[in-house]
Scaffold this motif. Structure first.
Motif, PDB file in Angstrom:
ATOM      1  N   VAL A  77       0.832  -1.221  -0.096  1.00 18.01           N
ATOM      2  CA  VAL A  77      -0.064   0.070   0.020  1.00 18.01           C
ATOM      3  C   VAL A  77       0.834   1.203   0.023  1.00 18.01           C
ATOM      4  O   VAL A  77       0.420   2.165  -0.612  1.00 18.01           O
ATOM      5  CB  VAL A  77      -0.902   0.136   1.155  1.00 18.01           C
ATOM      6  CG1 VAL A  77      -1.874   1.551   1.328  1.00 18.01           C
ATOM      7  CG2 VAL A  77      -1.929  -1.116   1.097  1.00 18.01           C
ATOM      8  N   SER A  78       2.001   1.269   0.631  1.00 18.49           N
ATOM      9  CA  SER A  78       2.971   2.288   0.556  1.00 18.49           C
ATOM     10  C   SER A  78       3.276   2.562  -0.744  1.00 18.49           C
ATOM     11  O   SER A  78       3.563   3.733  -1.422  1.00 18.49           O
ATOM     12  CB  SER A  78       4.081   2.106   1.526  1.00 18.49           C
ATOM     13  OG  SER A  78       3.783   1.929   2.937  1.00 18.49           O
ATOM     14  N   THR A 149      -4.681   5.748  -0.232  1.00 14.59           N
ATOM     15  CA  THR A 149      -4.518   4.687   0.532  1.00 14.59           C
ATOM     16  C   THR A 149      -3.740   4.780   1.890  1.00 14.59           C
ATOM     17  O   THR A 149      -2.458   5.572   1.519  1.00 14.59           O
ATOM     18  CB  THR A 149      -4.075   3.393  -0.249  1.00 14.59           C
ATOM     19  OG1 THR A 149      -3.105   3.962  -0.748  1.00 14.59           O
ATOM     20  CG2 THR A 149      -5.080   2.901  -1.244  1.00 14.59           C
ATOM     21  N   ASN A 150      -3.887   4.463   2.804  1.00 18.11           N
ATOM     22  CA  ASN A 150      -3.032   4.879   4.132  1.00 18.11           C
ATOM     23  C   ASN A 150      -2.531   3.346   4.291  1.00 18.11           C
ATOM     24  O   ASN A 150      -3.217   2.334   4.819  1.00 18.11           O
ATOM     25  CB  ASN A 150      -3.977   5.155   5.229  1.00 18.11           C
ATOM     26  CG  ASN A 150      -3.275   5.355   6.516  1.00 18.11           C
ATOM     27  OD1 ASN A 150      -2.353   4.587   7.026  1.00 18.11           O
ATOM     28  ND2 ASN A 150      -3.575   6.556   7.122  1.00 18.11           N
ATOM     29  N   PRO A 151      -1.186   3.141   4.353  1.00 22.76           N
ATOM     30  CA  PRO A 151      -0.315   1.905   4.531  1.00 22.76           C
ATOM     31  C   PRO A 151      -0.722   1.429   6.054  1.00 22.76           C
ATOM     32  O   PRO A 151      -0.677   0.280   6.195  1.00 22.76           O
ATOM     33  CB  PRO A 151       0.833   2.220   4.104  1.00 22.76           C
ATOM     34  CG  PRO A 151       0.949   3.670   4.273  1.00 22.76           C
ATOM     35  CD  PRO A 151      -0.280   4.344   3.887  1.00 22.76           C
ATOM     36  N   TRP A 152      -0.633   2.322   6.832  1.00 22.20           N
ATOM     37  CA  TRP A 152      -0.628   1.910   8.246  1.00 22.20           C
ATOM     38  C   TRP A 152      -2.348   1.200   8.792  1.00 22.20           C
ATOM     39  O   TRP A 152      -2.352   0.295   9.122  1.00 22.20           O
ATOM     40  CB  TRP A 152      -0.489   3.078   9.345  1.00 22.20           C
ATOM     41  CG  TRP A 152       0.862   3.508   9.472  1.00 22.20           C
ATOM     42  CD1 TRP A 152       1.493   4.668   8.831  1.00 22.20           C
ATOM     43  CD2 TRP A 152       1.843   2.744   9.884  1.00 22.20           C
ATOM     44  NE1 TRP A 152       2.737   4.823   8.839  1.00 22.20           N
ATOM     45  CE2 TRP A 152       3.063   3.447   9.727  1.00 22.20           C
ATOM     46  CE3 TRP A 152       2.197   1.457  10.909  1.00 22.20           C
ATOM     47  CZ2 TRP A 152       4.517   3.101  10.064  1.00 22.20           C
ATOM     48  CZ3 TRP A 152       3.224   1.150  10.962  1.00 22.20           C
ATOM     49  CH2 TRP A 152       4.360   2.075  10.924  1.00 22.20           C
ATOM     50  N   HIS A 153      -3.205   1.847   8.028  1.00 18.03           N
ATOM     51  CA  HIS A 153      -4.373   1.237   8.235  1.00 18.03           C
ATOM     52  C   HIS A 153      -4.706  -0.143   7.666  1.00 18.03           C
ATOM     53  O   HIS A 153      -5.344  -0.887   8.282  1.00 18.03           O
ATOM     54  CB  HIS A 153      -5.652   2.297   7.538  1.00 18.03           C
ATOM     55  CG  HIS A 153      -5.819   3.528   8.260  1.00 18.03           C
ATOM     56  ND1 HIS A 153      -6.555   4.377   7.961  1.00 18.03           N
ATOM     57  CD2 HIS A 153      -5.447   3.772   9.402  1.00 18.03           C
ATOM     58  CE1 HIS A 153      -6.631   5.386   8.462  1.00 18.03           C
ATOM     59  NE2 HIS A 153      -5.699   5.202   9.580  1.00 18.03           N
ATOM     60  N   ALA A 154      -3.974  -0.209   6.318  1.00 14.55           N
ATOM     61  CA  ALA A 154      -4.127  -1.415   5.726  1.00 14.55           C
ATOM     62  C   ALA A 154      -3.278  -2.636   6.397  1.00 14.55           C
ATOM     63  O   ALA A 154      -3.759  -3.661   6.537  1.00 14.55           O
ATOM     64  CB  ALA A 154      -3.464  -1.446   4.202  1.00 14.55           C
ATOM     65  N   ALA A 155      -1.962  -2.096   7.170  1.00 17.15           N
ATOM     66  CA  ALA A 155      -1.339  -3.102   7.718  1.00 17.15           C
ATOM     67  C   ALA A 155      -1.987  -3.619   8.990  1.00 17.15           C
ATOM     68  O   ALA A 155      -2.088  -4.888   9.342  1.00 17.15           O
ATOM     69  CB  ALA A 155      -0.111  -2.571   8.212  1.00 17.15           C
ATOM     70  N   GLY A 156      -2.850  -2.617   9.609  1.00 16.82           N
ATOM     71  CA  GLY A 156      -3.385  -3.153  10.997  1.00 16.82           C
ATOM     72  C   GLY A 156      -4.530  -3.632  10.644  1.00 16.82           C
ATOM     73  O   GLY A 156      -4.839  -4.728  11.347  1.00 16.82           O
ATOM     74  N   ALA A 157      -5.335  -3.609   9.699  1.00 18.96           N
ATOM     75  CA  ALA A 157      -6.464  -4.318   9.500  1.00 18.96           C
ATOM     76  C   ALA A 157      -5.911  -5.748   9.052  1.00 18.96           C
ATOM     77  O   ALA A 157      -6.609  -6.732   9.208  1.00 18.96           O
ATOM     78  CB  ALA A 157      -7.097  -3.693   8.024  1.00 18.96           C
ATOM     79  N   SER A 158      -4.768  -5.838   7.987  1.00 19.04           N
ATOM     80  CA  SER A 158      -4.367  -7.103   7.725  1.00 19.04           C
ATOM     81  C   SER A 158      -4.122  -8.069   9.136  1.00 19.04           C
ATOM     82  O   SER A 158      -4.141  -9.119   9.167  1.00 19.04           O
ATOM     83  CB  SER A 158      -3.379  -7.042   6.752  1.00 19.04           C
ATOM     84  OG  SER A 158      -3.792  -6.500   5.459  1.00 19.04           O
ATOM     85  N   PHE A 159      -3.256  -7.464   9.891  1.00 16.11           N
ATOM     86  CA  PHE A 159      -2.881  -7.894  11.127  1.00 16.11           C
ATOM     87  C   PHE A 159      -4.046  -8.466  11.753  1.00 16.11           C
ATOM     88  O   PHE A 159      -4.284  -9.501  12.337  1.00 16.11           O
ATOM     89  CB  PHE A 159      -2.036  -6.957  11.869  1.00 16.11           C
ATOM     90  CG  PHE A 159      -1.438  -7.563  13.205  1.00 16.11           C
ATOM     91  CD1 PHE A 159      -0.487  -8.178  13.345  1.00 16.11           C
ATOM     92  CD2 PHE A 159      -2.289  -7.580  14.415  1.00 16.11           C
ATOM     93  CE1 PHE A 159       0.282  -8.716  14.501  1.00 16.11           C
ATOM     94  CE2 PHE A 159      -1.696  -8.085  15.800  1.00 16.11           C
ATOM     95  CZ  PHE A 159      -0.757  -8.727  15.513  1.00 16.11           C
TER      96      PHE A 159
END
Length: 238
Positions: A77-78, A149-159
């Motif tokens: 996403v980044s 797109t927000n990479p932190w949001h995407a990473a947190g949601a995936s986690f």
């Protein structure tokens, strides 16, 4: 299907479409957590019935998988966000350097969407007057400048999605008595995969039966293969 139906609004609502994409990603992340962790713990269960070993293997798989998913999503996403920002910056420079050429380009893009030449020109002029960068971003690039797109949001949601999915087979393999671990785990995993398949099919307006069967079958094959491998390794004393 008429224009005013909820299905039509759902397909074309920008904000709703974005939320549905996130929801689909969450369902897929949970599905990955279920399948990978189930395969791991069932495989280990084929070699040993030691609860501590099963718990250790399951937790290791959960943490490794969730961190891998989060890191991969963050990087992906980044990269997408950097590309979007670079495209917007280039479009901004082009608008400043050649506004008339950009107006012609916007007009042609609108014509390509089915507007007449006269109407396309009028719409392009009004959009440019209101917000030229936004107009080109949405029509030419397919980007909403306010919803990068927000990479932190995407990473947190995936986690979180992977962890939620992984917890099910982990708990199913360690909580029941030894004789019931495998049947309880298999039943719970297949039920969860059927639910994930149903959810993804509903969100994507795809055939539900096919998605449910495909998802459950994939999980069943994964568990069968890893259980067979674990049993073989356990029997040979490896």
């Amino acid at each position: 299907m008429s224009v005013g139906t909820p299905e039509h609004d759902e397909a074309h609502g920008g904000g709703l479409g974005s939320r549905l994409n996130w929801l689909r990603a969450a369902v897929l992340g949970a599905n990955d957590g279920v399948v990978s962790t189930a395969g791991l713990v069932v495989g280990v269960a084929g070699a040993t019935d030691d609860r501590g070993v099963l718990l250790t293997a399951g937790l290791a798989g959960l943490l490794a998988g969730s961190m891998s998913m989060a890191a991969g999503e963050y990087v992906s996403v980044s990269t997408q966000r950097d590309s979007e920002k670079a495209a917007l910056a280039l479009e901004k420079r082009e608008l400043a350097a050649e506004p008339q050429a950009e107006l012609v380009e916007l007009t042609e893009l609108l014509e390509g969407k089915g507007l007449s030449a006269e109407l396309a020109r009028e719409v392009a002029e009004q959009l440019t007057e209101h917000d030229a960068l936004r107009a080109h971003a949405e029509v030419e690039l397919g980007i909403n400048p306010d919803e990068l797109t927000n990479p932190w949001h995407a990473a947190g949601a995936s986690f979180l999605a992977f962890t939620a999915g992984a917890l099910l087979p982990l708990l199913a393999i360690v909580l029941p008595p030894a004789m019931l671990r495998l049947p309880v785990t298999v039943a719970a995993v297949l039920a969860a995969l059927a639910l994930c398949g149903w959810s993804s099919a509903r969100l994507g307006a795809a055939p539900v039966r096919r998605a449910v069967l495909r998802n459950a079958a994939g999980g069943a094959v994964a568990m069968a293969v890893t259980y067979a491998a674990g049993t073989l390794l356990g029997a040979t004393g490896v």
